[in-house]
Enzyme design. Structure first.
Site, mmCIF file in Angstrom:
data_model
loop_
_atom_site.group_PDB
_atom_site.id
_atom_site.type_symbol
_atom_site.label_atom_id
_atom_site.label_comp_id
_atom_site.label_asym_id
_atom_site.label_seq_id
_atom_site.Cartn_x
_atom_site.Cartn_y
_atom_site.Cartn_z
ATOM 1 N N SER A 36 0.848 -1.190 0.000
ATOM 2 C CA SER A 36 0.000 0.000 0.000
ATOM 3 C C SER A 36 0.884 1.240 0.000
ATOM 4 C CB SER A 36 -0.927 -0.001 1.224
ATOM 5 O OG SER A 36 -0.171 -0.062 2.422
ATOM 6 N N SER A 124 -11.953 -15.201 2.326
ATOM 7 C CA SER A 124 -11.977 -15.243 0.867
ATOM 8 C C SER A 124 -12.753 -16.443 0.363
ATOM 9 C CB SER A 124 -10.541 -15.307 0.332
ATOM 10 O OG SER A 124 -10.523 -15.576 -1.054
ATOM 11 N N TYR A 148 -2.439 -19.478 -0.558
ATOM 12 C CA TYR A 148 -3.217 -18.320 -0.108
ATOM 13 C C TYR A 148 -4.566 -18.777 0.451
ATOM 14 C CZ TYR A 148 -6.503 -14.475 -0.347
ATOM 15 O OH TYR A 148 -7.495 -13.566 -0.043
ATOM 16 N N LYS A 152 -6.129 -18.819 4.548
ATOM 17 C CA LYS A 152 -7.408 -18.294 5.025
ATOM 18 C C LYS A 152 -8.182 -19.354 5.809
ATOM 19 C CE LYS A 152 -7.285 -14.030 3.529
ATOM 20 N NZ LYS A 152 -7.312 -12.884 4.460
#
Length: 335
Positions: A36, A124, A148, A152
């Site tokens: 970010s 997700s 990934y 989660k």
């Protein structure tokens, strides 16, 4: 209520933070700036009477977390901070375990220690793997196709186990599908990265002339036009979903899908982008990628019934707002 938003300068986090401020919440952002930009804080605070506070740091830093919870009367946490590149997770699975799984565990531990009442977790639809659509929250977890998605699942298990053991904090898990779009006023949007597997990122880069064409992986799926179908949801709807979850949090652990409940194919996305924005998108259909599935979209009825939430924006809003945000960035760079 004061809310700690981890990863609050990221794509979904920034839109959610801005919306929280608009609704009168006090917000503290914790972000390590690995994915970010600090400049996003200006967009978050623009047009808001309340201003978000910012702390640069990592959820793995227990000492920093102690300082935050000791110095601020945090009553709720919205936890976005996570690595999210499927491609990178295949190459560096240990990094995803450390940041996503251990980071969540450390953050949750400090929330329990300091008496935080509400915890909203950014999960997700990747955890559903190849489950048949429309996917509801009680669907069996499908074959996990990448680290990934695996991270989660592990985070969700940590959250459930912690509540079973401690009876706090109350936890809402939000599983959302393909998030895209940007703030309609052009103040916030998604940062386009060259290694991003996001479809909208690739379309934007073609529209700006950065790359020549889009490679569509698979044109022979069992779908109306042969290309893969996904559930695309506007980032403003997702941000609103997090606020609904925070405000309507119930005792225990609760899980909700955030999706439109409609599937849109890759070619339909391209055609909509061209029609709405007047930009031609060149593409080539190539062989399928290993691990991809043909159809994935949500059953969002539980969120509608229990949270009073549903997707208000559609594909036309997504492609318009995505392009408007990037076009404004281009114009600003040319000044």
């Amino acid at each position: 209520m004061k809310v700690l938003v981890t990863g609050g300068l990221g794509f979904i986090g920034s839109h959610t933070t801005h919306m929280l401020l608009k609704r009168g919440y006090k917000v503290l952002i914790l972000d390590n700036l690995s994915n970010s930009r600090l400049e996003t804080l200006d967009g978050i605070n623009s047009s808001c009477e309340n201003k978000a506070q910012f702390v640069e740091g990592d959820i793995l830093d227990r000492r920093l977390l102690d300082q935050i919870f000791t110095s601020h009367d945090v009553q709720g946490v919205i936890h976005f901070a996570a690595l999210k590149s499927v491609k990178e997770s295949m190459e560096k699975p240990e990094r995803y375990h450390l940041n996503n799984v251990e980071g969540t565990e450390r953050l949750l531990g400090k929330c329990i220690q300091h008496g935080v009442e509400r915890f909203v977790f950014s999960s997700s639809a990747a955890i559903y793997g190849n489950s048949r659509s429309p996917v509801s929250e009680d669907a069996e977890i499908g074959e996990i196709l990448n680290p990934y998605g695996g991270s989660k699942i592990k985070c969700e298990q940590i959250l459930r186990n912690a509540y079973s053991l401690h009876g706090k904090p109350d936890i809402t898990i939000l599983r959302y599908f393909n998030v895209a779009g940007a703030h309609p006023e052009g103040i916030l949007g998604e940062e386009m990265r060259t290694d991003d597997g996001n479809l909208m990122s690739h379309i934007i880069r073609i529209a700006t002339g950065e790359i020549e064409k889009l490679f569509i992986y698979g044109g022979d799926y069992d779908t109306p036009d042969g290309t893969g179908i996904r559930d695309y949801i506007h980032v403003m709807d997702v941000a609103r979903g997090h606020i609904h979850a925070l405000e309507k949090q119930k005792r225990g652990v609760h899980i909700y899908n955030l999706g439109s409940g409609k599937g849109t194919s890759v070619l339909q996305i391209l055609q909509s982008f061209e029609k709405v924005n007047g930009r031609r998108i060149a593409y080539e259909i190539v062989e399928r990628r290993e691990g991809d599935i043909g159809v994935s979209f949500a059953d969002p009825s539980k969120a509608m019934e229990e949270l009073g939430w549903w997707a208000e924006l559609d594909i036309r809003d997504i492609v318009r707002d995505s392009w408007d945000y990037q076009w404004r960035l281009i114009q600003d760079m040319c000044k």
